[in-house]
Design a protein around this motif. Sequence first.
Motif, PDB file in Angstrom:
ATOM      1  N   LEU A  78     -14.465   1.409  20.850  1.00  0.00           N
ATOM      2  CA  LEU A  78     -13.898   1.863  22.128  1.00  0.00           C
ATOM      3  C   LEU A  78     -12.668   2.735  21.934  1.00  0.00           C
ATOM      4  O   LEU A  78     -12.150   3.287  22.905  1.00  0.00           O
ATOM      5  CB  LEU A  78     -13.511   0.649  22.986  1.00  0.00           C
ATOM      6  N   SER A  79     -12.204   2.854  20.720  1.00  0.00           N
ATOM      7  CA  SER A  79     -10.922   3.520  20.490  1.00  0.00           C
ATOM      8  C   SER A  79     -11.041   4.690  19.527  1.00  0.00           C
ATOM      9  O   SER A  79     -11.326   4.509  18.335  1.00  0.00           O
ATOM     10  CB  SER A  79      -9.900   2.512  19.952  1.00  0.00           C
ATOM     11  N   TYR A  80     -10.828   5.879  20.053  1.00  0.00           N
ATOM     12  CA  TYR A  80     -10.710   7.095  19.253  1.00  0.00           C
ATOM     13  C   TYR A  80      -9.339   7.683  19.556  1.00  0.00           C
ATOM     14  O   TYR A  80      -8.979   7.862  20.721  1.00  0.00           O
ATOM     15  CB  TYR A  80     -11.810   8.097  19.604  1.00  0.00           C
ATOM     16  N   ASN A  81      -8.572   7.965  18.510  1.00  0.00           N
ATOM     17  CA  ASN A  81      -7.195   8.385  18.713  1.00  0.00           C
ATOM     18  C   ASN A  81      -7.051   9.897  18.824  1.00  0.00           C
ATOM     19  O   ASN A  81      -7.830  10.663  18.250  1.00  0.00           O
ATOM     20  CB  ASN A  81      -6.319   7.884  17.556  1.00  0.00           C
ATOM     21  N   TYR A  82      -6.051  10.299  19.561  1.00  0.00           N
ATOM     22  CA  TYR A  82      -5.649  11.707  19.621  1.00  0.00           C
ATOM     23  C   TYR A  82      -4.128  11.751  19.654  1.00  0.00           C
ATOM     24  O   TYR A  82      -3.465  10.755  19.954  1.00  0.00           O
ATOM     25  CB  TYR A  82      -6.254  12.410  20.838  1.00  0.00           C
ATOM     26  N   SER A  83      -3.569  12.899  19.288  1.00  0.00           N
ATOM     27  CA  SER A  83      -2.131  12.969  19.096  1.00  0.00           C
ATOM     28  C   SER A  83      -1.469  13.944  20.057  1.00  0.00           C
ATOM     29  O   SER A  83      -2.031  14.974  20.416  1.00  0.00           O
ATOM     30  CB  SER A  83      -1.833  13.398  17.651  1.00  0.00           C
ATOM     31  N   ARG A  84      -0.247  13.571  20.480  1.00  0.00           N
ATOM     32  CA  ARG A  84       0.596  14.468  21.269  1.00  0.00           C
ATOM     33  C   ARG A  84       1.758  14.881  20.368  1.00  0.00           C
ATOM     34  O   ARG A  84       2.788  14.221  20.299  1.00  0.00           O
ATOM     35  CB  ARG A  84       1.102  13.750  22.519  1.00  0.00           C
ATOM     36  N   GLU A  85       1.570  15.979  19.671  1.00  0.00           N
ATOM     37  CA  GLU A  85       2.499  16.357  18.619  1.00  0.00           C
ATOM     38  C   GLU A  85       3.802  16.940  19.141  1.00  0.00           C
ATOM     39  O   GLU A  85       4.723  17.198  18.357  1.00  0.00           O
ATOM     40  CB  GLU A  85       1.816  17.334  17.663  1.00  0.00           C
ATOM     41  N   GLU A  86       3.907  17.127  20.458  1.00  0.00           N
ATOM     42  CA  GLU A  86       5.176  17.612  21.008  1.00  0.00           C
ATOM     43  C   GLU A  86       6.239  16.521  21.018  1.00  0.00           C
ATOM     44  O   GLU A  86       7.424  16.798  21.227  1.00  0.00           O
ATOM     45  CB  GLU A  86       4.979  18.161  22.424  1.00  0.00           C
ATOM     46  N   TYR A  87       5.823  15.254  20.810  1.00  0.00           N
ATOM     47  CA  TYR A  87       6.769  14.153  20.766  1.00  0.00           C
ATOM     48  C   TYR A  87       7.199  13.889  19.325  1.00  0.00           C
ATOM     49  O   TYR A  87       6.450  14.159  18.379  1.00  0.00           O
ATOM     50  CB  TYR A  87       6.154  12.883  21.359  1.00  0.00           C
ATOM     51  N   PRO A  88       8.398  13.341  19.114  1.00  0.00           N
ATOM     52  CA  PRO A  88       8.861  13.070  17.742  1.00  0.00           C
ATOM     53  C   PRO A  88       8.022  11.993  17.069  1.00  0.00           C
ATOM     54  O   PRO A  88       7.456  11.119  17.730  1.00  0.00           O
ATOM     55  CB  PRO A  88      10.308  12.612  17.941  1.00  0.00           C
ATOM     56  N   ASP A 356      -9.358   0.696   3.342  1.00  0.00           N
ATOM     57  CA  ASP A 356     -10.651   1.380   3.276  1.00  0.00           C
ATOM     58  C   ASP A 356     -11.595   0.945   4.383  1.00  0.00           C
ATOM     59  O   ASP A 356     -12.753   1.352   4.404  1.00  0.00           O
ATOM     60  CB  ASP A 356     -11.299   1.146   1.911  1.00  0.00           C
ATOM     61  N   ALA A 357     -11.126   0.113   5.294  1.00  0.00           N
ATOM     62  CA  ALA A 357     -11.948  -0.355   6.415  1.00  0.00           C
ATOM     63  C   ALA A 357     -12.127   0.761   7.427  1.00  0.00           C
ATOM     64  O   ALA A 357     -11.159   1.199   8.047  1.00  0.00           O
ATOM     65  CB  ALA A 357     -11.287  -1.565   7.069  1.00  0.00           C
ATOM     66  N   GLU A 358     -13.358   1.227   7.594  1.00  0.00           N
ATOM     67  CA  GLU A 358     -13.616   2.314   8.541  1.00  0.00           C
ATOM     68  C   GLU A 358     -14.464   1.882   9.731  1.00  0.00           C
ATOM     69  O   GLU A 358     -14.362   2.451  10.805  1.00  0.00           O
ATOM     70  CB  GLU A 358     -14.272   3.485   7.811  1.00  0.00           C
ATOM     71  N   ALA A 359     -15.304   0.867   9.549  1.00  0.00           N
ATOM     72  CA  ALA A 359     -16.112   0.362  10.668  1.00  0.00           C
ATOM     73  C   ALA A 359     -15.201  -0.407  11.627  1.00  0.00           C
ATOM     74  O   ALA A 359     -14.252  -1.070  11.217  1.00  0.00           O
ATOM     75  CB  ALA A 359     -17.217  -0.554  10.142  1.00  0.00           C
ATOM     76  N   SER A 360     -15.494  -0.298  12.924  1.00  0.00           N
ATOM     77  CA  SER A 360     -14.633  -0.917  13.940  1.00  0.00           C
ATOM     78  C   SER A 360     -14.516  -2.428  13.746  1.00  0.00           C
ATOM     79  O   SER A 360     -13.443  -3.006  13.918  1.00  0.00           O
ATOM     80  CB  SER A 360     -15.169  -0.603  15.342  1.00  0.00           C
ATOM     81  N   GLN A 361     -15.642  -3.092  13.353  1.00  0.00           N
ATOM     82  CA  GLN A 361     -15.581  -4.538  13.173  1.00  0.00           C
ATOM     83  C   GLN A 361     -14.733  -4.919  11.958  1.00  0.00           C
ATOM     84  O   GLN A 361     -14.052  -5.957  11.959  1.00  0.00           O
ATOM     85  CB  GLN A 361     -16.985  -5.153  13.055  1.00  0.00           C
ATOM     86  N   ASP A 362     -14.740  -4.067  10.918  1.00  0.00           N
ATOM     87  CA  ASP A 362     -13.906  -4.331   9.739  1.00  0.00           C
ATOM     88  C   ASP A 362     -12.433  -4.166  10.085  1.00  0.00           C
ATOM     89  O   ASP A 362     -11.582  -4.943   9.647  1.00  0.00           O
ATOM     90  CB  ASP A 362     -14.286  -3.390   8.598  1.00  0.00           C
ATOM     91  N   ARG A 363     -12.130  -3.155  10.868  1.00  0.00           N
ATOM     92  CA  ARG A 363     -10.745  -2.942  11.287  1.00  0.00           C
ATOM     93  C   ARG A 363     -10.278  -4.090  12.187  1.00  0.00           C
ATOM     94  O   ARG A 363      -9.124  -4.513  12.105  1.00  0.00           O
ATOM     95  CB  ARG A 363     -10.614  -1.610  12.028  1.00  0.00           C
ATOM     96  N   ALA A 364     -11.180  -4.561  13.034  1.00  0.00           N
ATOM     97  CA  ALA A 364     -10.820  -5.674  13.923  1.00  0.00           C
ATOM     98  C   ALA A 364     -10.496  -6.925  13.112  1.00  0.00           C
ATOM     99  O   ALA A 364      -9.542  -7.647  13.420  1.00  0.00           O
ATOM    100  CB  ALA A 364     -11.960  -5.943  14.902  1.00  0.00           C
TER     101      ALA A 364
END
Length: 481
Positions: A78-88, A356-364
């Motif tokens: 459910l989580s894909y990240n994106y960045s707002r690089e205008e912030y510090p 090295d955990a890339e699958a969502s369940q491994d990260r969880a």
Amino acid sequence: MKFLLLPLVLLLASAHVSFSQSIVRFKSSKPYAVLSFVETASGQEVHSSTFKRYIDTSALKNDTAFSSLLNDFGRINLSYNYSREEYPAGRRQTRSTYDLLIIAAVRSNSLREFQENSIGILSNNAHQQLFRVLEKAEPYYDRFVWAGSERSVKDQIIGLKKYEAKANEMFRAFRHLYNSTWPDAIPFDVSVFPIPAVSGNTSATPHANSLCVAVLTGNKDLPGTMGVTLHEICHVLYDEQSGGFQHELDAMFKTSRSPFAAITYGFFDEAMATALGNGYAYKHFTGQIDTTSWYNNPYIDGFAHAIYPLVEDYLAKKKTIDSSFVAQSIELFGKAYPRSLSDYSILLNNMFLYADAEASQDRARLKKIIGKYFSSSRYNFSSPVLHEYSIGYIKKSKATQLIIVDQNQDSTISELKKTLPELEALLKDQRSPNYVVSFFDNTKRPVVLIRVTSEAFLDKAFSLLKQKQYVDPATPLFIVE
């Protein structure tokens, strides 16, 4: 009522700065309630240990169909990240599609409406999988949670609405203190969802103007719930300071000569929200200060209490956070916690995490193990460990570096020695397959490297870190057995 975050009330302001409608709109969102129920039951997002315990000890624990449903849910990212690089970099640059999903859920009155409102956030396949799970989970939620909680939730919402006028006043005052850009015209939707219990812990989270606040069905402390709500709104106000002011505030901390400046910065957001919501707001609602702890993390609780007089003074004088406020905050934290510079619970509160955990369940699972021993208000995750982006972060990022090596251990550590040359001497003649090495590098940045061969040893490693509490330069390496 402990460790709750607070949403805030916002009203339309006239030319005379008077509000004509509430900034906080309390509601019960069935779609969000079902989603949080599934998240908690699966362990993906545990909104409350009390809620998790209730689910785990109910008849659901022996329901194989429900267990299968949770397994299906665990495979959806459910989580894909994106960045707002205008912030510090010292602020919350990263946002997630998860926030967008929660906003859509809170604004929806049915799963069907939620499904329509969330199109495009996930891939079509993941979106369909999510709603197949939620539709099957809804009857379980109705039976095991909502049936016995509906009356309490509705009564509490009615009671909370009585505090809206006072909340409007505080929102304006807090917004000015934060120098935030949040507009009067956009109110906060507060989704109140139940935990079937008379006592225990709850939770609250902000997602832009959609706030999620758990309440115990036996809750009688409505001012406490309002304090938690305002706490969460303070997080939003902090996030929505202008980019320019965020850079100014960032510089105030980073140019400080105090060794406690970086740690204070890491706790500043949470301590401010706690002092304002659980401290100032609660006093404003009840006429007296809450004499119990305000937050379940001792550092945040202590820091919030330490800066409370400063916060109260600035509010009384209608002042905005400035360099003097920041300098005094840093000084107060340093006096209260002189050993904090080497405390793992502090160092891991704001970190870069590599695995090295890339699958969502491994990260969880990884997140669950870490959360069992340490709480982290902010962390950035990068994988694989040796990816060029990860190596770039290891070279340049200023926060604590937590590196978990549980795959291709020898080759990975050999490569890491090129980026972290201190490892060469620290790991000389080391033959154990499971160990932890922690040190401050040549820039005085904390680094914790954990080498393990299994998830069981990873759990033991964090348990040892918790027991030791402080980084000890005399014994930087210890074996995990």
